[in-house]
Write an enzyme that holds these catalytic residues in place. Structure first.
Site, PDB file in Angstrom:
ATOM      1  N   ASN A  77      -1.827  -0.136   7.303  1.00 30.74           N
ATOM      2  CA  ASN A  77      -1.148  -1.387   7.657  1.00 30.74           C
ATOM      3  C   ASN A  77      -0.255  -1.953   6.546  1.00 30.74           C
ATOM      4  O   ASN A  77      -0.001  -3.148   6.496  1.00 30.74           O
ATOM      5  CB  ASN A  77      -2.173  -2.401   8.157  1.00 30.74           C
ATOM      6  CG  ASN A  77      -3.330  -2.558   7.207  1.00 30.74           C
ATOM      7  OD1 ASN A  77      -3.269  -2.112   6.065  1.00 30.74           O
ATOM      8  ND2 ASN A  77      -4.392  -3.215   7.657  1.00 30.74           N
ATOM      9  N   HIS A  83      -1.722  -5.415   1.720  1.00 25.66           N
ATOM     10  CA  HIS A  83      -2.997  -6.120   1.561  1.00 25.66           C
ATOM     11  C   HIS A  83      -2.714  -7.567   1.167  1.00 25.66           C
ATOM     12  O   HIS A  83      -1.835  -7.826   0.347  1.00 25.66           O
ATOM     13  CB  HIS A  83      -3.843  -5.476   0.457  1.00 25.66           C
ATOM     14  CG  HIS A  83      -5.009  -6.322   0.042  1.00 25.66           C
ATOM     15  ND1 HIS A  83      -6.184  -6.361   0.768  1.00 25.66           N
ATOM     16  CD2 HIS A  83      -5.174  -7.207  -0.968  1.00 25.66           C
ATOM     17  CE1 HIS A  83      -7.024  -7.227   0.195  1.00 25.66           C
ATOM     18  NE2 HIS A  83      -6.429  -7.749  -0.862  1.00 25.66           N
ATOM     19  N   LYS A 142       0.839  -1.197   0.000  1.00 28.93           N
ATOM     20  CA  LYS A 142       0.000   0.000   0.000  1.00 28.93           C
ATOM     21  C   LYS A 142       0.885   1.263   0.000  1.00 28.93           C
ATOM     22  O   LYS A 142       2.097   1.188   0.283  1.00 28.93           O
ATOM     23  CB  LYS A 142      -0.914  -0.040   1.228  1.00 28.93           C
ATOM     24  CG  LYS A 142      -1.936  -1.204   1.213  1.00 28.93           C
ATOM     25  CD  LYS A 142      -2.777  -1.180   2.499  1.00 28.93           C
ATOM     26  CE  LYS A 142      -3.888  -2.194   2.520  1.00 28.93           C
ATOM     27  NZ  LYS A 142      -4.723  -2.082   3.749  1.00 28.93           N
TER      28      LYS A 142
END
Ligand code: UDP
Ligand code: MG
Length: 172
Positions: A127, A130, A15
């Site tokens: 976070n 993915h 990400k």
């Protein structure tokens, strides 16, 4: 009888926060512990439509708009993600286990998300990675992010079509 292992494919996205923090090499090194095979990889500029389709299961969540902006890179001045497909036995479980829990505060501290993720002041989980959640989601996501010929293994049935008068960009 030939022994058939249940090979699985999973979409992986690094990400925009992972890219901004220069974690690409680090994350790929961690994932290489799985001994899975990378069967596709590319950098992608994510449109709003792509992001909304990717996260459509979350469209009723209060954080949905932030999440879409996050995946598009609008929170990190990095308007790109790295998309990969990992393939092999139990690929989803192995990659999700290395990634760690969705909430980086709850993720094991040695996991990828536990090491590098954070929760923003607005409550969004940044976070860094993915991983598909199950084989059906993996298929849906892989078909969203990749075209058949971008993948070096035959994952799903495909067909040939003739497209007329389609504009294409080629080298000048
Ligand atoms: N997310 C969030 N808050 C939540 C749940 C999810 O910010 O309470 C974000 C987070 O970035 C997560 C993504 O939405 O990775 C997709 O959520 P999902 O439940 O699919 O978790 P994942 O499969 O990524 O672990
Ligand atoms: Mg998910």
């Amino acid at each position: 009888m030939k022994e058939e292992h249940k090979n699985q494919a999973t979409l992986i996205l690094i990400k925009p926060d992972g890219l901004k923090k220069s974690l690409t090499g680090n994350i790929l090194t961690r994932l290489s512990e799985t001994k899975l095979e990378i069967i596709a990889a590319k950098m992608v500029r994510v449109t709003k439509e792509m992001a909304e389709e990717h996260y459509r299961h979350l469209k009723d969540q209060p954080f949905f708009n932030d999440l879409i902006r996050y995946l598009q890179g609008e929170l990190h001045q990095r308007k790109k993600v790295m998309a990969l497909i990992y393939w092999g036995e139990d690929a989803i479980k192995k990659c999700r286990s290395l990634a760690g829990a969705t909430n980086p505060e709850e993720a094991e501290s040695t996991s990828i998300r536990g090491s590098y993720g954070r929760i923003t002041t607005s409550g969004l989980y940044e976070n860094v990675i993915h991983v598909s959640s199950d084989p059906l989601e993996a298929e849906r996501e892989i078909k969203l992010w990749f075209k058949p010929l971008e993948i070096i293994v035959d994952l799903y049935p495909k067909k040939k079509i003739t497209v007329k008068e389609k504009e294409e960009t080629v080298w000048a």
